[in-house]
Design a protein around this motif. Structure first.
Motif, PDB file in Angstrom:
ATOM      1  N   THR A   1       0.831  -1.333   0.031  1.00  0.00           N
ATOM      2  CA  THR A   1      -0.407  -0.172   0.109  1.00  0.00           C
ATOM      3  C   THR A   1       0.608   1.071  -0.022  1.00  0.00           C
ATOM      4  O   THR A   1       0.207   1.945   0.443  1.00  0.00           O
ATOM      5  CB  THR A   1      -0.735  -0.042   1.238  1.00  0.00           C
ATOM      6  N   SER A   2       2.288   1.256  -0.117  1.00  0.00           N
ATOM      7  CA  SER A   2       2.664   2.455  -0.897  1.00  0.00           C
ATOM      8  C   SER A   2       3.325   2.836   0.545  1.00  0.00           C
ATOM      9  O   SER A   2       3.717   4.366   0.999  1.00  0.00           O
ATOM     10  CB  SER A   2       2.831   3.407  -1.811  1.00  0.00           C
ATOM     11  N   GLY A   3       3.298   2.122   1.597  1.00  0.00           N
ATOM     12  CA  GLY A   3       3.652   2.645   3.422  1.00  0.00           C
ATOM     13  C   GLY A   3       2.120   3.466   3.743  1.00  0.00           C
ATOM     14  O   GLY A   3       2.061   3.769   4.962  1.00  0.00           O
ATOM     15  N   GLN A   4       0.905   3.420   3.103  1.00  0.00           N
ATOM     16  CA  GLN A   4      -0.495   3.749   3.820  1.00  0.00           C
ATOM     17  C   GLN A   4      -1.446   2.635   4.760  1.00  0.00           C
ATOM     18  O   GLN A   4      -1.812   3.726   5.867  1.00  0.00           O
ATOM     19  CB  GLN A   4      -1.228   4.205   1.995  1.00  0.00           C
ATOM     20  N   LEU A   5      -1.027   2.077   5.316  1.00  0.00           N
ATOM     21  CA  LEU A   5      -0.901   1.430   5.876  1.00  0.00           C
ATOM     22  C   LEU A   5      -0.650   0.666   8.013  1.00  0.00           C
ATOM     23  O   LEU A   5       1.179   0.616   7.385  1.00  0.00           O
ATOM     24  CB  LEU A   5      -1.372  -0.127   5.980  1.00  0.00           C
ATOM     25  N   ARG A   6      -0.491   1.701   8.578  1.00  0.00           N
ATOM     26  CA  ARG A   6       0.015   1.339   9.740  1.00  0.00           C
ATOM     27  C   ARG A   6      -0.276   0.210  10.404  1.00  0.00           C
ATOM     28  O   ARG A   6      -1.004   0.167  10.654  1.00  0.00           O
ATOM     29  CB  ARG A   6      -0.308   1.904  10.489  1.00  0.00           C
ATOM     30  N   ILE A   7       0.680  -0.945  10.904  1.00  0.00           N
ATOM     31  CA  ILE A   7       1.252  -2.079  11.145  1.00  0.00           C
ATOM     32  C   ILE A   7       1.256  -2.501  12.568  1.00  0.00           C
ATOM     33  O   ILE A   7       1.058  -4.019  12.699  1.00  0.00           O
ATOM     34  CB  ILE A   7       1.909  -3.391  10.104  1.00  0.00           C
TER      35      ILE A   7
ATOM     36  N   ASN B   1     -10.009  -3.489   7.238  1.00  0.00           N
ATOM     37  CA  ASN B   1     -10.886  -3.575   5.729  1.00  0.00           C
ATOM     38  C   ASN B   1      -9.880  -4.064   5.052  1.00  0.00           C
ATOM     39  O   ASN B   1      -9.777  -3.926   4.586  1.00  0.00           O
ATOM     40  CB  ASN B   1     -12.108  -2.281   6.018  1.00  0.00           C
ATOM     41  N   ARG B   2      -8.947  -2.240   5.264  1.00  0.00           N
ATOM     42  CA  ARG B   2      -7.951  -1.971   4.068  1.00  0.00           C
ATOM     43  C   ARG B   2      -7.022  -3.085   4.624  1.00  0.00           C
ATOM     44  O   ARG B   2      -6.387  -3.128   3.431  1.00  0.00           O
ATOM     45  CB  ARG B   2      -7.493  -0.751   4.370  1.00  0.00           C
TER      46      ARG B   2
END
Length: 641
Positions: A10-16, A49-50
């Motif tokens: 996600t090109s760094g858009q998600l924080r995990i 959901n993402r």
């Protein structure tokens, strides 16, 4: 796959961080715990959901990009167990179509149970079937029981041998089990939405089919059933035969009884085998000395009659109304592209009287768009196909109700790679002498084969010997194609090792199949030589993984068909294609013209909508091509320009 991949995807858009804190370490765990993820601290429904969506995308991409392949060179214990289990599953499923066999066994069992223990012999006189059929049925029941009982001996020995003998069946089972990705859009070609929806709604009845179907094959069969009269133009090696058998099996389950296949003589044996091994329908060979008796049996009992284009005249007037075929199949249908030919008139007469017809051809367009339009017109004269100069896209839309094509790269994800090598080489002195003599005579065909007529002194022949030696060293077998019988005789006399053939048009059909069978069973390094117009049609030769084409052909489809004998569903090795080409002379000029024809096919027939442009603009017949090339070569060689 580590959970950090979600961030990458996600090109760094998600924080995990929340996932890691919750002990979720890999992408699979995200999918397994999707309901829990949405309730993790700091996540929420939208972010959850993402995360799950990103995990699904990675999963689907992995499935698409990493197709399941069974590696015959890495026979691990786990893979061996997989093959054993698949074979047992296949055997268990086969019993669903064995009701007639089981009934035969049940009929005999009470008799055997009531016999005195001292009885040593029993004579059984079956009423409804022949003695041979009864014995076959009883043997089938015993064999199925042994397979289900398990054990290596009962199940037929080494499962790898069974896999190598029928790899396409195993891959079809893997697809049915969900281990091979099936791209629905690619299975459908470019059909209009309303046709796709109608095809999807049809439930295919495979009660009488013994083979597993790939998703695209099931779609092709349903397309033929829904649209009634169609061309299935799938690329060579995708299983058009089993798609046709699936249509027959469905119609048989709905009450139809008689079916007719028309094909070149070379593939009659293969069709009979396919009917017998992949369905429980009876096959009848309406070809050769026993055709009269076979015709009577087919009319009386029903099943699949297999005949040839040349026998259609004999068949006229012999099929009574009660045995009218519920479906016709014309294999290698480009044989009837010329509407003026006798075989075409007889074929179209059958098509007009039949409710259903399927034309099978991997090469619907060979030279002229007009030929392709003829094939569509035989089936659907109601389709309005413009004869004016129109764009390929428009033509494809016009023929879409009757034409479906899928290409290998779209649907066979497990197919090994194909490596094409154009082997350009100079002419030897001996080659040049043969070539110059042919040019002086103005003999185009002699010019085409000149570079292989000098035997061991030929540059092409020396390269061919090297290729065969290399194939033997790499444990491969070789197919050698030429248009010319004289070239094949020269090749057979020069090549070392075991050479099969030449397989030519004069070899009887049954003998051709026997030749292929012997070649398939031979050791590595074996070579099968064949005339490209005979061996390049209909036969399955997956045991060879090196293909050599001795001279460029005048139609690109001729070459495609030849390569398709080896590079097809069921091939387990990567396929090498070597084209032997002379740097000087006729080969270069033919290659230039072939490039134009390749472009024509790509625009009008490669995708499933097709086309008609100005036929006169693209019609390069062999005679015109020959005149053009001979004139140019005479000028080059004899005037020095």
């Amino acid at each position: 796959m580590p959970v950090e991949r979600l961030k990458d995807a996600t090109s760094g858009q998600l924080r995990i961080t929340a996932l890691i804190d919750a002990g979720i370490r890999n992408v699979q765990q995200v999918l397994d715990q999707k309901s829990r993820i949405r309730s993790l601290p700091g996540v929420g429904e939208t972010t959850g959901n993402r995360m799950v969506g990103a995990a699904r995308t990675i999963w689907q991409t992995t499935l698409d990009e990493m197709p399941v392949r069974i590696d015959i060179k890495n026979r691990s214990r786990a893979t061996t167990q997989l093959l054993k289990t698949m074979r047992a599953w296949d055997a268990a499923r086969s019993i669903r179509s064995a009701t007639a066999d089981l009934a035969a066994a049940d009929a005999v069992r009470p008799l055997l149970q009531s016999l005195d223990s001292k009885t040593s012999h029993v004579v059984v006189v079956p009423e409804a079937r022949t003695v041979a059929e009864l014995r076959t049925a009883l043997a089938a029941v015993e064999h199925r029981g042994a397979l289900l009982k398990g054990g290596d001996t009962a199940a037929g020995g080494d499962p790898w041998e069974d896999f190598i003998a029928r790899p396409a069946d195993y891959y079809a089972m893997l697809a049915e089990l969900g281990f091979l990705a099936d791209d629905a859009e690619k299975s459908q070609g470019d059909l209009p939405t309303e046709i796709v929806e109608a095809v999807r709604e049809l439930k295919l009845d495979t009660t009488h089919l013994k083979a597993s179907l790939r998703g695209y094959q099931a779609f092709g069969a349903r397309f033929a059933i829904v649209q009634r009269k169609v061309i299935i133009g799938d690329e060579m090696g995708l299983g058009k035969t089993v798609e046709s058998l699936a249509v027959f099996a469905h119609l048989r389950a709905k009450g139809s009884s008689h079916f007719l296949v028309v094909c070149p003589a070379a593939v009659v044996t293969n069709w009979v085998r396919e009917v017998q091994t992949k369905s429980d329908l009876r096959a009848y060979r309406l070809h050769g000395p026993g055709r009269d008796d076979a015709l009577k049996s087919w009319i009386r009992n029903g099943g699949v009659a297999v005949t040839t284009y040349d026998i259609l005249g004999w068949l006229e007037g012999r099929i009574p109304e009660r045995a009218r075929p519920a479906c016709l199949v014309f294999d290698e249908a480009h044989y009837i592209k010329n509407p003026g030919a006798q075989r075409t008139r007889r074929s179209t007469a059958l098509i007009e009287r039949s409710e259903r017809a399927i034309l099978l051809t991997g090469t619907p367009l060979e030279n002229r768009i007009e030929e392709f339009r003829n094939l569509v017109g035989y089936l659907r004269p109601d389709l309005s196909i413009s004869a004016s100069e129109i764009a390929p896209r428009q033509f494809r839309k016009q023929v879409a109700p009757a034409y479906l094509r899928r290409n290998q790269e779209d649907v066979l994800t497990e197919l090994p790679e194909r490596f094409d090598v154009d082997e350009w080489m100079p002419m030897s002195n001996a080659d040049e002498q043969h070539y110059r003599a042919a040019v002086i005579e103005g003999n185009f065909m002699a010019m085409r084969q000149a570079a292989l007529r000098a035997g061991a002194k030929s540059e092409k022949m020396q390269r061919l010997i090297d290729i065969v030696q290399e194939a033997e060293d790499n444990e491969r077998k070789v197919l050698v194609f030429s248009y010319f019988r004289d070239v094949l005789d020269e090749v057979a006399s020069v090549l070392p090792g075991k050479v099969f053939g030449p397989l030519t048009g004069s070899v009887p059909a049954a003998q051709r199949q026997s030749m292929v069978d012997e070649f398939s069973q031979a050791r590595h390094g074996a070579v099968l030589i064949a005339q490209i117009v005979a061996g390049g049609v209909g036969l399955n030769i997956q045991s060879a993984s090196v293909v050599v084409i001795c001279e460029p052909q005048l139609k690109p489809t001729t070459e495609w068909q030849a390569i398709g004998r080896s590079h097809r569903m069921g091939q387990l090795e990567s396929v090498q294609v070597h084209r032997l080409l002379s740097e000087e002379g006729v080969d270069q000029r033919i290659i230039e013209i072939l490039a134009r024809k390749n472009q024509l096919f790509a625009e009008f027939a490669r995708v499933s909508e097709t086309a008609d442009s100005a036929p006169e603009a693209f019609d390069i017949t062999d005679a015109e091509l020959a005149r053009e090339i001979v004139a140019a070569e005479r000028e080059r060689l004899l005037t020095g320009s």
